[in-house]
Design an enzyme around this catalytic site. Structure first.
Site, PDB file in Angstrom:
ATOM      1  N   GLU A 226       0.874  -1.172   0.000  1.00 63.41           N
ATOM      2  CA  GLU A 226       0.000   0.000   0.000  1.00 63.41           C
ATOM      3  C   GLU A 226       0.909   1.219   0.000  1.00 63.41           C
ATOM      4  OE1 GLU A 226      -3.128   0.249  -0.467  1.00 63.41           O
ATOM      5  OE2 GLU A 226      -3.542  -1.909  -0.410  1.00 63.41           O
TER       6      GLU A 226
ATOM      7  N   CYS B 282      -2.922   8.446   3.505  1.00 62.98           N
ATOM      8  CA  CYS B 282      -2.862   8.102   2.078  1.00 62.98           C
ATOM      9  C   CYS B 282      -4.217   8.281   1.409  1.00 62.98           C
ATOM     10  CB  CYS B 282      -2.340   6.680   1.894  1.00 62.98           C
ATOM     11  SG  CYS B 282      -3.330   5.417   2.718  1.00 62.98           S
TER      12      CYS B 282
END
Length: 484
Positions: free
Chosen positions: A254, A288
């Protein structure tokens, strides 16, 4: 630096024992850089390999343990996290800098994640029994644990992200070597200390703290590590992918996002502004999933910008533990410098400055900056590069189709949001946004722990995290044939 009474002395946890490191490091409070939060042991490659061997030795026993034993251990961990969420939230706020309310919420979320995967340990499917296309042959499809899983986690969610990696790894019968970010070692240690009391076989869970270049690389290179799950930067993720591919280790990455929030002309503007503020600026923009690209239809562009600017002027930037603080400090000096450089670059490229983006002075010496807002064009770097701070830009769109085109014009694909009262537009957007997650009339930053998390393109690689889909990474599928 002054030393707090709450200072942690964090050690490695290897093969069921607390160990000193090869060297010692310090973490500081970004709200008050004079305060040492943790003195922590730093491992090297050799000590990391000891942890890997311990995990490999523990794997046969843990992988063959009963679902009830795994469930009981994870439930105990979750219960302690929830019971101590105020204490853990205080530690998190001091070490990472998010506001105390957000930090306590994250500690609680970590507890709920372990509780969820305690249930998953019991709900894990025994497999499928299928009839073969050949007479007299029976087929079964089962899932098995992978072995030793290396988990490398970032600083921005120092309890929740480790929880959503460690819990499914253990629930599915794997052993773990866990490396937290060096910016938040006390949070990693606190989580490990709770896990250490869950009666896991020695070596099933191991904590190694140290640099990514040494400890992280040792994990990635080790032949004893069967899989790597990493959350962090794109550059580091790509390096891990290439290194792991050379030895054919399983990888989950990720790596970030440049997430759009579309505001259509029919949107409730107050709701849209609230989504933008929460998504782009809360947690100091250090998520994020932050919506750093606000794509607004021309008909409401000026009104939206005026309302958003008004909201930003009212946000309080300050010490993470102070009552009323909306935005805490940036995590460290290097990140603050990177944010301010991005603001300067936006000005130089001709983006129109609307508000903020300055370093701030407060009663304590910390890494403070005001939330920044620019009007930009799609080609500006501020509209293309992930900044990872309280910095956002507004992009004007001619209509919905143009807004969607701008939204998809990015190498990232983690999440995307839309504010609209049109069900048709919302459904079209959900289908055509090239991302892993979509939000309608909600902030982009805000996800549940019991459903899949992850994106597309440069944002993610490999199976999804969280929820039942975590099994796709933490297990391997085996197909068996039997002649009856």
């Amino acid at each position: 630096m002054k030393r707090s009474e709450l200072q942690q002395k964090a050690r490695q946890y290897i093969n069921g024992r607390w160990e000193s490191g090869v060297t010692t490091g310090l973490s500081e409070n970004p709200s008050d850089t004079r305060e040492v939060v943790a003195e922590y042991a730093r491992a090297d490659r050799s000590q990391t390999e000891v942890a890997v061997r311990a995990a490999a030795d523990a794997f046969p026993h843990w992988s063959q343990s009963t679902p009830q034993r795994r469930a009981d251990a994870l439930d105990q961990i979750g219960s302690e996290l929830l019971a101590r969420r105020e204490e853990l939230g205080l530690l998190l706020a001091r070490e990472e800098g998010k506001t105390l309310a957000e930090a306590v919420g994250e500690a609680a979320r970590a507890g709920h994640i372990f509780k969820f995967f305690a249930g998953e340990a019991l709900r894990a499917s025994g497999g499928e029994m299928l009839a073969s296309v050949r007479p007299g042959v029976q087929v079964d499809v089962t899932r098995e644990p992978l072995g030793v899983v290396g988990l490398i986690t970032p600083w921005n969610f120092p309890l929740a992200i480790p929880a959503w990696k460690i819990a499914p790894a253990l629930a599915h019968g794997n052993s773990v070597v866990f490396k937290p970010s060096e910016l938040v070692p006390a949070c990693g240690w606190a989580l490990a200390e709770i896990i250490s009391r869950a009666a896991l076989p020695a070596g099933t869970f191991n904590l190694v703290m140290g640099s990514g270049r040494e400890v992280g690389q040792a994990m990635v290179d080790s032949a004893g590590v069967d899989a790597i799950s990493f959350t962090g930067s794109v550059a580091t993720g790509e390096q891990i992918l290439h290194a792991a591919a050379r030895r054919r280790a399983k990888v989950q990455l990720e790596m970030g996002g440049k997430n759009p929030l579309l505001v259509l002309a029919d949107a409730d503007l107050d709701r849209a502004v609230d989504c933008a503020v929460q998504g782009a600026y809360f947690s100091t923009g250090q998520r994020c999933t932050a919506s750093s690209r606000l794509i607004v239809e021309g008909g409401v562009h000026d009104a939206f910008v005026a309302r958003l600017r008004h909201r930003l002027t009212a946000l309080k930037v300050g010490h993470a533990l102070e009552r009323g603080t909306d935005i805490g400090p940036v995590v460290d000096r290097a990140q603050l410098a990177q944010n301010l450089a991005a603001v300067s670059a936006a000005r130089e490229e001709g983006a129109e400055h609307v508000w903020g983006g300055e370093a701030l002075q407060r009663a304590t010496v910390g890494h403070y900056m005001s939330p920044a807002l620019f009007l930009a064009r799609p080609e500006h770097r501020i509209a293309r590069d992930e900044i990872f701070g309280p910095v956002a830009c507004v992009l004007r769109a001619d209509d919905y189709d143009h807004a969607l085109q701008i939204a998809n014009d990015t190498p990232f694909g983690l999440c995307a949001g839309i504010c609209t009262t049109s069900l048709a537009r919302a459904m079209h957007f959900k289908r055509h946004a090239k991302v892993g997650m979509t939000m309608v009339n909600l902030p982009t930053a805000g996800v549940d722990y019991h459903v899949p998390f992850g994106g597309r393109k440069a944002s993610s690689y490999g199976p999804r995290e969280q929820g039942r889909h975590a099994a796709e990474f933490y297990t391997s599928v085996k197909t068996g044939y039997v002649l009856a």
